[in-house]
Every structure is written in C-alpha cells, then in structure tokens.
Design a protein around this motif. Sequence first.
Motif: not given
Length: 373
Positions: A193-200
């Motif tokens: 989940n945090y991967a997508f928070e980061t990518a955004f």
Amino acid sequence: MAGKKKTEAQEPQSLEENFSAVEELIGQLEAEDISLEEAFTAYSKGMKLRNRWIPSKHTSIPAGRGRLASDMEETLFRQELQKRTAAIEELLKEYLPAEEGYQKTVIEAMNYSLMAGGKRLRPMLMQETYKMFGGDGDIIEPFMVAIEMIHTYSLVHDDLPAMDNDEYRRGRKTTWSVYGDGMGVLAGDGLLNYAFETAFRAFPACTSGEPVDPNYPRVAAALNILARKAGIYGMIGGQNADIEAEKQAEPLTTEQILFIHANKTAALIQSAMTIGATLAGATDEEIAALELCAYNVGIAFQIQDDILDVIGDSKELGKATGSDAQNHKQTYVTLHGLEESVREGEAVAILDSFSGEHEFLKELLLHLVHRTK
C-alpha cells in the motif's frame, strides 16, 4: 628534442597505453570519496576504451596483460554497480515512514524488510532505462522506491510459513521469524500500500487555475503499469499459479512453468523498464520492444534462480539452498535439467537496437542472468 607531453585529453595510442588508462580508471572507481556522477563518467570512459581496443577475440593481447584484459570489463562493471546500489540505498532511506504511533511495530517491520540489503536491481533497471530514453529529473525517484517496496513485500510474503517457510534471507532472519506470522503479513500489506502512496508523489503539484503539468499523463500511465504488473494480471497471478502447481498431481508443463516465471518474476522487471521508458517519453513501439526484452531477461533471471537453488552456495546466497527439492517443487531446471536451463538462461535480449546510452544497462542485464547469488 624533448618528447611530446601527454595531456589528459589525449586518447591512448596503443593497447599497452589503453591498459594503463583503464587501471587508472579502476583506481578512481575504487576511491571511497568518488561521487556517483564521477563514477558514471569513469565507467563510461572505461567501457569506451574497452570497446575501442578489445573489439574481438582476434585482438592480440600483450604478454602479462591477458588476465587484465579478461577482468577489465568485469571490474569496471562491479565498481559501478556498487556505487549505484549505494545511491539507491540512500534514496530508499529518504522515503522510509517514521516509526511512531500505535502502528509503530508494523512500520518497524516494513523498514526492517526494505532495508535488509539486496541487489536493488529493479529500481536500477528503471533508472537506467529512463536515462537511455533521455529522461532527466527526479520524477523517476518515487517510482524507483515504489517498485522496490513492491518487490520486498512479495519476498516478505514468500518467506511466510504458509508459503515457502524460509527463516533466512540475505543472511539474516526473515521478517516473520523476527516479528511473528501476523506482523509479517501486515508488513507485506503495508509495503504494498505504501508503495502506491510513494509513487503518487511523482505527480507534480497542481495549482488551481493553472494548466496541467505535461508530465501528468506520463505519471498516470506509469502508475497503471505499476498496478497491473504487480496485480492479478502480473506478479500475484504468477504466485497463484505457483501455489496451485505445488498441489498438482501430474507433472507441470513447460507452458505452465513459463507462465509462472513470466508473471511472478518477469512482470516486475517489465514494470521497471517500461515505467522508466514511459516517464522519459518513449514511443509506444519502443515500450513494446522493451517489454519483450524485459520478458526474456525475466525468464532467464528466474531460471538462473532455480539453478542456484540446485548448485548455489548457501553462504554466498545468504539463504538455504535446495528448498525447491525439499518442497517437491517443479521448476524449469527439474523439467529440463541443468545444461538446457543454462543454455536457455543465456538467451538474453540485448539492447543494441536502441540508440541511447545503454552500455551499463546491457552489462546489468547480463549480470542478472549469470549471477552467482
């Protein structure tokens, strides 16, 4: 008449001078205080010298220089690889979530997993592909971190007792064996989940009333690639087929094994390279060609991983070997044998059809296939 003084800008005029110049470049790469940009410049110079003076097997090597000739390219590559890996390690640290609050334990487990070392190959592939297509700027960085988080989450879950039941990875205890099964599951969930928070975070800031930044479509397209290649039509789909294959009574077919490899392993390599190209503005045709290249590399990478599980050194690998045999797991190696697997592993797509600088990227892809750990 005094001899002509050699300047730094002069090219070596003989093979012997070439070797001396390369030895000097290797010394520069081994220096602890060299910057990443200086290391990249030294590596590029070294590879140009190599390509100029050792173009083929017919080149005559002076006495006493044979080993240097064979080791020159490998030494230059490994020094550069070490510098770039260290730079990615520092980038990951910048994006770590703070270990605080009631959720502190799961964050600790996430950070323990992410900073457990490793090759950092996927963010490196992404960055090198981005550069090859002329990418410039830090918009790539959130995606580099995100893909390493996704890769790490997959390892955390793979190690769980319900999956591969491994207690060691990269020479230290796995996440579940330190924090427990439940926290191991949550740490993997958190990383995904945090991967997508980061990518955004790659989306440029948008001010009301101003035109949309031209990078928005590229970032949106990159997010789509990241999500699909990590999901049910990518890595998770491959993991599903892998788990069901272990329960299958009849022998696996080559088609089944290649499907597992293509999705469980190659998908994230495809994701890394096509995201790099997408963010740099590559054409659809270039991205399609690159996706095929990454597929071939991913298949070869996984076959080499299976080979190492059979003949690898557990101390060098940092984990136990022979787990596939112990778990009665069929792989390409068990189906076709070591010799055929090695030949298959050497079938790597080379990037010479692309015009951008890619010498290091090409060496990196070959390194993936022929690695020993």
